[in-house]
Motif scaffolding. Structure first.
Motif, PDB file in Angstrom:
ATOM      1  N   THR A 107     -31.564  19.739  32.608  1.00  0.00           N
ATOM      2  CA  THR A 107     -30.085  19.726  32.502  1.00  0.00           C
ATOM      3  C   THR A 107     -29.554  18.301  32.311  1.00  0.00           C
ATOM      4  O   THR A 107     -28.565  18.108  31.627  1.00  0.00           O
ATOM      5  CB  THR A 107     -29.408  20.362  33.728  1.00  0.00           C
ATOM      6  OG1 THR A 107     -29.975  19.767  34.872  1.00  0.00           O
ATOM      7  CG2 THR A 107     -29.623  21.846  33.801  1.00  0.00           C
ATOM      8  N   GLU A 111     -26.966  17.207  29.372  1.00  0.00           N
ATOM      9  CA  GLU A 111     -25.670  16.556  29.630  1.00  0.00           C
ATOM     10  C   GLU A 111     -25.561  15.228  28.904  1.00  0.00           C
ATOM     11  O   GLU A 111     -24.601  14.958  28.188  1.00  0.00           O
ATOM     12  CB  GLU A 111     -25.498  16.290  31.128  1.00  0.00           C
ATOM     13  CG  GLU A 111     -24.967  17.487  31.897  1.00  0.00           C
ATOM     14  CD  GLU A 111     -25.130  17.297  33.401  1.00  0.00           C
ATOM     15  OE1 GLU A 111     -25.268  18.314  34.085  1.00  0.00           O
ATOM     16  OE2 GLU A 111     -25.163  16.122  33.868  1.00  0.00           O
ATOM     17  N   LYS A 193     -17.128  17.066  38.765  1.00  0.00           N
ATOM     18  CA  LYS A 193     -18.209  16.305  38.107  1.00  0.00           C
ATOM     19  C   LYS A 193     -18.911  15.417  39.124  1.00  0.00           C
ATOM     20  O   LYS A 193     -18.244  14.779  39.957  1.00  0.00           O
ATOM     21  CB  LYS A 193     -17.590  15.373  37.049  1.00  0.00           C
ATOM     22  CG  LYS A 193     -17.372  15.992  35.707  1.00  0.00           C
ATOM     23  CD  LYS A 193     -17.258  14.846  34.691  1.00  0.00           C
ATOM     24  CE  LYS A 193     -16.396  15.195  33.522  1.00  0.00           C
ATOM     25  NZ  LYS A 193     -15.633  14.044  33.034  1.00  0.00           N
TER      26      LYS A 193
END
Ligand code: TYM
Length: 327
Positions: A107, A111, A193
């Motif tokens: 991941t 990102e 975030k």
């Protein structure tokens, strides 16, 4: 025999309270339990283009911050990744055993690469192989990291098992250690975030070297919601994140913190949190000034660290080379 701990940190951006809460304070606190190796990973840093002068000064800054956080070079090896060339060499060998599909599922890669688009380097894709090399070179048992690095440590485990399956017992299979509280501190400007070194928004992160007035300002401006009660509720990510920071700095229990702020609003809580963070970081900042004021000290620590790490890395690499038929 103590278990071996290995962990790493990139010399990029400003080290923030997320790095401290999720990783480095545990590295320092658990030093006596383990046999420790901590690495400043400059080879990982260059997977995204960096200013060469900045990397050098950041390496010293990060080292200073690790020592200021309580890492003791008498108890822990602290060194720079590129000073021990075996990291790159083992990464290449592991490249030849790790399937592309495993890497594509990471991941962090998804990102980071979505932000960079066509600038994405092969190195960024391959980042976890280098991380696996870091860990596997030192017969590591435990890898203390924040939540975001767990997947990379799991890939390292899978790579070690795959290799051992073919060649016998070459690698120690490591396990990730993720803190129960604070393993994923969120950005103050956007609590959905993760707090990140590479994020440039001015109120995103509290850097460990931020002066008190800056810490105060950032916390007072942190994004919350339109509710008023100061309670731990994961569905309210802004206040939940601030409460988690409060909890990790004070060591107090959820219910005691909630009781303390019952009937008070977000403003009062934020003021108290700013005080706790400022006072919590003060000794670290003072130690940092002292450590960096001593000419040559950090370079000496890093040179001694590399000298201790090198023979360990050499031994593992030789074993691996022999197993695969190199050298
Ligand atoms: P890095 O430099 O991004 O972060 C250093 C450590 O801080 C943790 N961390 C956080 N913890 C809680 N909340 C956050 N918002 C937060 N942001 C970062 C990270 O999980 C990490 O533990 N790939 C690694 C460096 C590395 C490494 C290794 C780690 C290279 N080789 C081998 C362990 C073992 C990284 O970029 O960390």
């Amino acid at each position: 025999m103590k278990k071996r701990v290995f962990s790493g940190i990139q010399p990029t951006g400003n080290i923030h309270i997320g790095n401290y809460i999720g990783a480095t304070r545990h590295w320092a606190a658990d030093q006596d339990i383990y046999d420790n190796i901590f690495c400043i990973v400059d080879l990982h840093a260059i997977t995204i283009q960096q200013d060469p002068k900045q990397i050098k000064s950041k390496i010293r800054e990060v080292t200073g911050l690790l020592l200021a956080a309580g890492i003791d070079p008498q108890k822990s090896i602290v060194f720079v990744q590129s000073h021990v060339h075996e990291h790159s060499e083992l990464a290449w060998i592991l490249n030849c055993f790790i399937p592309m599909g495993w890497m594509g599922r990471m991941t962090q890669y998804k990102e980071k690469s979505s932000k960079q688009k066509e600038q994405v380097s092969v190195g960024l894709f391959d980042y976890p192989a280098l991380m696996a090399a870091d860990i596997l070179l030192y017969d590591t048992d435990v890898v203390p990291v924040g939540e975001d690095q767990k997947q990379h440590v799991e890939l390292t485990r899978d790579a070690a098992l795959r290799f051992n399956n073919i060649y016998g017992d070459i690698f120690t299979v490591p396990e990730p250690r993720i803190a129960e509280i604070g393993a994923r501190i969120m950005g103050l400007d956007d609590p959905t975030k993760k707090m990140s070194k590479s994020e440039e928004a001015p109120n995103h992160a509290i850097a460990l070297l931020d002066p008190p007035d800056v810490i105060q300002k950032k916390i007072m401006r942190a994004t919350t919601d339109s509710e008023t009660t100061v309670v731990f509720d994961e569905k309210r990510p802004g206040i939940y994140n601030l409460l988690t920071i409060y909890k990790t700095f004070t060591g107090e229990k959820d219910k005691d913190i909630e009781a303390k702020f019952a009937g008070k609003g977000y403003g009062d809580f934020k003021k108290a949190l700013a005080e706790v963070v400022i006072e919590g970081l003060r000794p670290l900042q003072e130690r940092y000034q002292k450590i960096t004021g001593e000419a040559g000290y950090i370079d000496k620590v890093l040179a001694e660290g590399a000298a201790k790490a090198h023979p360990l890395a050499q031994k593992t690499l030789a074993k691996v080379q022999k197993a695969v038929g190199l050298g």
